[in-house]
Scaffold this active site. Structure first.
Site, short mmCIF file in Angstrom:
data_model
loop_
_atom_site.label_atom_id
_atom_site.label_comp_id
_atom_site.label_asym_id
_atom_site.label_seq_id
_atom_site.Cartn_x
_atom_site.Cartn_y
_atom_site.Cartn_z
N SER A 277 34.45 -50.71 37.25
CA SER A 277 34.86 -49.49 37.95
C SER A 277 33.68 -48.84 38.63
CB SER A 277 35.49 -48.50 36.96
OG SER A 277 36.57 -49.08 36.28
N SER A 315 39.63 -52.70 38.20
CA SER A 315 38.62 -51.70 38.56
C SER A 315 39.25 -50.33 38.75
CB SER A 315 37.91 -52.12 39.86
OG SER A 315 36.72 -51.40 40.04
N ASP A 317 38.47 -47.17 40.64
CA ASP A 317 37.56 -46.70 41.70
C ASP A 317 38.07 -45.37 42.24
OD1 ASP A 317 35.96 -49.13 41.62
OD2 ASP A 317 37.72 -50.09 42.48
#
Length: 399
Positions: A277, A315, A317
């Site tokens: 991340s 991830s 983000d």
């Protein structure tokens, strides 16, 4: 590091409290160990250059004097780093939009999500109301609840908040479980409060510190990075600063050169995953409302792509953007039923969008350039980005 000292001292002092000779010896040993650990980490970090220290630059806009998020007046950053034994590699990074009572004097804010595999606490209220009422705190995935509790304690402790019954703590995270014993949940409320209270203006420590102590990026050691851009007077003279917690994968590139492919990733044992991340915090002094701050946050996330990331399946983000513009402060209580503000027109936003993308890109690279090699949980290792190879390939590049 003070928290590591305190924990070691408390444990050993209780063990030998009835023996003065042993007590003195234990104190000397702990002090020596801490000098080695603390000095080694700081010296290694200070020996590693930032990107511009090597004569490299990304983008075309000029940075602020510090090339940090703290170039935005009033913004403060505080960090607590936890390096204990062989398994604890984690910490806390706190970003304060201003040093006052944020609950009573809120700032405009917006959040953008590129890939939502994360645990960003406080998102929906910021999305709904467009304000931040607490510091933004970054830590590891499993310590998000304790960080939120600490922020609530911090907010309720302010004079004037004695009647407050609802607080929206904003906590971001990345999973540092490769290098850190994340299941041990070693971050405490005291650590979070320590980071908030240590927040200050000026240079920001980067690399394997704070919430970036145990993170990895492009298969190398990641961490905390920061950068800024200052627009010319003709474009408004505004400043945009970014701070990142990098823990994601992809193919590292600098100015379009695929360095990750040229250098090659360091060998990793079975079980390692390049998924991860990236948390981005963006500050600006431009008078933007929550709608345009969300748009600014969206452009900041382009910095991940510019360095070779692509928001993988696993991830998380996120970008959190806020404005420090005094005229956009939102008082919790007001005698007036209406509010009049001055906002930057939409057609003036493009240079700010460029600044957000460039500052985030450079912040990510600074996190890699400053991060030192780290060995941690179960003997796992994250190698530092080999800067000698970076220099070699960039010299050969036609750019």
């Amino acid at each position: 590091m003070p928290f590591i000292v305190a924990r070691l001292f408390d444990k050993e002092f209780r063990r030998v409290r009835d023996c003065p000779e042993d007590r003195t010896m234990v104190m000397l040993i702990i002090f020596s160990i801490c000098l080695v650990l603390w000095g080694g980490v700081l010296l290694a970090s200070s020996d590693r250059p930032r990107m511009r220290d090597l004569g490299l630059r990304t983008g075309v806009l000029e940075p602020g004097p510090l090339n940090a998020i703290t170039d935005v007046a009033g913004v403060r950053v505080g960090q607590v780093t936890l390096i204990e034994g062989g398994d604890v590699r984690t910490g806390v990074t706190a970003i304060l939009p201003h040093p006052g009572n944020l609950y009573q004097d809120k700032v405009s804010a917006g959040i953008c999500v590129a890939n939502g595999y994360g645990k960003l606490t406080g998102f929906t209220q910021v999305e709904e109301l467009g304000t931040l009422e607490t510091p933004v705190v970054l830590t590891n995935t499993l310590n998000v609840p304790i960080a939120a509790e600490a922020i609530i304690d911090y907010t309720l402790s302010f004079p004037g908040n004695d009647k407050v019954t609802s607080v929206n703590p904003v906590v971001g995270e990345t999973n540092d479980g490769w290098l850190n014993d994340i299941r041990g949940r070693h971050v405490t409320k005291a650590h979070v409060l320590g980071a908030i209270r240590a927040a200050k203006e000026g240079p920001v420590e980067e690399g394997a510190v704070g919430a970036g102590t145990g993170t990895t990026c492009f298969d190398f050691k990641g961490g905390i990075g920061t950068s800024s851009r200052r627009l010319s007077p003709e474009r408004g003279g505004y400043t945009v600063g970014a701070l990142v917690q990098t823990n994601f994968g992809g193919v590292l590139q600098i100015n379009g050169l695929p360095l990750g492919q040229l250098i090659g990733p360091p060998p990793q044992p079975q079980g390692y995953s390049g998924d991860g991340s990236c948390l981005v915090v963006v500050a600006t002094d431009a008078p933007l409302d929550s709608r345009n701050l969300k748009r600014l946050a969206k452009r900041a996330l382009l910095g991940i792509a510019r360095t070779g990331g692509f928001y993988s399946n696993g991830s998380g983000d996120y970008a959190v953007a806020f404005s420090t513009a005094a005229e956009l402060r939102v008082p919790h209580h007001s005698a007036s039923a209406t509010r009049t503000v001055t906002l930057l027109r939409d057609e003036r936003l493009t240079p700010l969008f460029q600044a957000a993308a460039e500052a985030t890109e450079e912040a990510i690279l600074n996190s890699l350039f400053k991060a030192v090699r780290m060995e941690g949980f179960e003997g796992h290792v994250a190698e530092a980005l080999p800067l000698d190879k970076v220099r070699e390939f960039l010299k050969k590049s036609p750019q």
